[in-house]
Each structure stands twice: as structure tokens, then as C-alpha cells.
Design an enzyme around this catalytic site. Sequence first.
Site, PDB file in Angstrom:
ATOM      1  N   ASP A  98      92.039  56.856  87.975  1.00 50.07           N
ATOM      2  CA  ASP A  98      93.340  56.446  88.487  1.00 50.07           C
ATOM      3  C   ASP A  98      93.184  55.216  89.378  1.00 50.07           C
ATOM      4  O   ASP A  98      92.158  55.049  90.022  1.00 50.07           O
ATOM      5  CB  ASP A  98      93.956  57.617  89.274  1.00 50.07           C
ATOM      6  N   ARG A 100     105.515  54.651  80.199  1.00 54.47           N
ATOM      7  CA  ARG A 100     105.215  53.350  80.818  1.00 54.47           C
ATOM      8  C   ARG A 100     105.851  52.233  79.995  1.00 54.47           C
ATOM      9  O   ARG A 100     106.216  52.448  78.837  1.00 54.47           O
ATOM     10  CB  ARG A 100     103.701  53.158  80.874  1.00 54.47           C
ATOM     11  N   ASN A 151      94.026  51.841  88.383  1.00 52.95           N
ATOM     12  CA  ASN A 151      93.849  50.536  87.718  1.00 52.95           C
ATOM     13  C   ASN A 151      94.963  49.569  88.096  1.00 52.95           C
ATOM     14  O   ASN A 151      94.723  48.390  88.376  1.00 52.95           O
ATOM     15  CB  ASN A 151      93.866  50.693  86.188  1.00 52.95           C
ATOM     16  N   ASN A 192     102.283  59.369  79.720  1.00 53.08           N
ATOM     17  CA  ASN A 192     102.040  57.921  79.832  1.00 53.08           C
ATOM     18  C   ASN A 192     102.855  57.090  78.838  1.00 53.08           C
ATOM     19  O   ASN A 192     102.960  55.876  78.984  1.00 53.08           O
ATOM     20  CB  ASN A 192     100.547  57.591  79.684  1.00 53.08           C
TER      21      ASN A 192
END
Length: 261
Positions: free
Chosen positions: A38, A89, A40, A86
Site C-alpha cells: 500500500d 479506481r 504507491n 480496485n
Amino acid sequence: MLRDEEKLRAYYADAPEDLSLDDLDLDRIPRHVSIIMDGNGRWATRRGLDRSQGHVAGVDSLREAVTTSVRLGVDVFSVYAFSTENWNRPQREVELLMHLFATTLVNELPLFHQENVRLRFLGDLEALPERTRTVFQRGLDETADHTGMVFALAVNYGSRAEIARAARALAREAAGGALDPDAITEDDVSRHLYTAGLPDPDLLIRTSGELRLSNYLLWQLAYTEFYVTDTLWPDFDRWEYLRAVRAFQHRSRRFGGVTNR
Ligand code: FPP
């Protein structure tokens, strides 16, 4: 797992002052280490870069973590690369990640061959873009006969979805008469999870300081030791990894019983 101690010592030469390989008990290396990678995005934003640059930098950390796991003699190394959530996103970021997964896998195949690493995926790969799936399958095929560390990538993985999927499979077996519903055991559930056949993680590392599981391995982490570091994933290196294993070795694992040391 067989470990080349000479290679390990060379790998961990030039230790910072507060850290030494001698702090570790090499007979008590965790068998399965798992990481929630986690931070980035924050790493990139803090440098005035696009979030995608953080993911690109994260690939270097991942390569180093794979090598560190092999050097330490870990049996299974797993990482949370992309969750079922995810997909929410921005489309551009999702596309970049899918592209990065495929490219990285191809680029790292020589490393997997050299280190005898066997690939495995956790999650529903059906929903991934064709190219990513094809490359993943190639990775599985090319490493299928490797006998060293298992490197498990959780991609389009969600633990609740995984458990629901296991429940459906068990219900089908029961409905077909192959299984007595009253006799369903924890092992029956485990063998229907994506992690079937793998030992549960001994150590879970989460980077960037967040104190949540984010729908990761809810069943498998029942007795796992957690280690959270504020370090962002692109800054996570072999030394951070060593700190996590050192902390793990100072824990007293009781598995709900009384202390064994
Ligand atoms: C979390 O950081 C990271 C991800 C969702 C992706 C992880 C991907 C990599 C490390 C790239 C390489 C991976 C493979 C498997 C080749 P974040 O974006 O949530 O960071 P933030 O919390 O700071 O926004």
C-alpha cells in the site's frame, strides 16, 4: 525451504547500524509471508508525480521482496496486487495496472526461472483483460515444474467473494450427495479457497500505516502475526523486510492456547 546461506549473507551485507542478519533466528523464518502493498499513490503524489509512477516504482519493491523471500528461505510469498474493489479506481489507473501486471510478469520470468519460483494466482482471473490473462497463464505454465518458493499474486481478489464461492461449491457437493452437510469441516472450506493447499500466512505485512485488512485473506489470517509499517510500498526494501521478520520472531504465538516459550 532450502536456503543458500552464503547467498543470504552476501545479500544482507552492508547492514545499517541498527540491523543485522545475526538478529534473526534462521531456524524460525516464517513459512508464509504475505504483504498488502500500500502507498504507491501517496509516494508518487508526494513527489509531484502521477499516481501511476508510484505503481511503476512499486514493481521494483516487489522484485526485491520476491528475491528477499527466496534468500530468507520463505516457502510461500503472497501479495495483494488488485482487489475486487480496485475496479472502482479511475479507468486509466485500472488499465495501467493491468498493463503493468502483464508486462512485469513477462519481464520477471527469467528471475522466476533462475530462482526456481512457482507462480500461483489468487482471485477471479476471468474478469481480467485478455492479454493479462494470457500472460498469467504463460507464467503458470512456464513455472509449473519449479520446486522452489511459491509466489502467489492476489489479483481481482476479495476475501468475502472467495468465501461465498467456497460456500457455493460446498452446497453443490452437498446437493449432489457427495458431501454430508453436517460433516462439513474447516478443511472442507479451506480446500475450496483460492489458497487451497497453501499454508496459512505466518506473517502479514502492511505498508503505509493503514490498520485494516481490506477484504484480504479473512479466513486464512485467523492466527497470523500482523506487522504494519509507515513505509510506503515503493520504499519497502530488504531491510524493512528484515525488520518485519525480526519483529515476528519476538512475538509469542499461542494459537489461542498458552505460551510455548
Ligand atoms: C496500493 O497503493 C497498490 C496497488 C493497488 C497496486 C499494487 C501494484 C503494484 C505494486 C505494481 C506491481 C504489481 C505487480 C503484481 C506486477 P495505492 O495506489 O492504494 O496507494 P495509496 O493508498 O497511497 O493511494
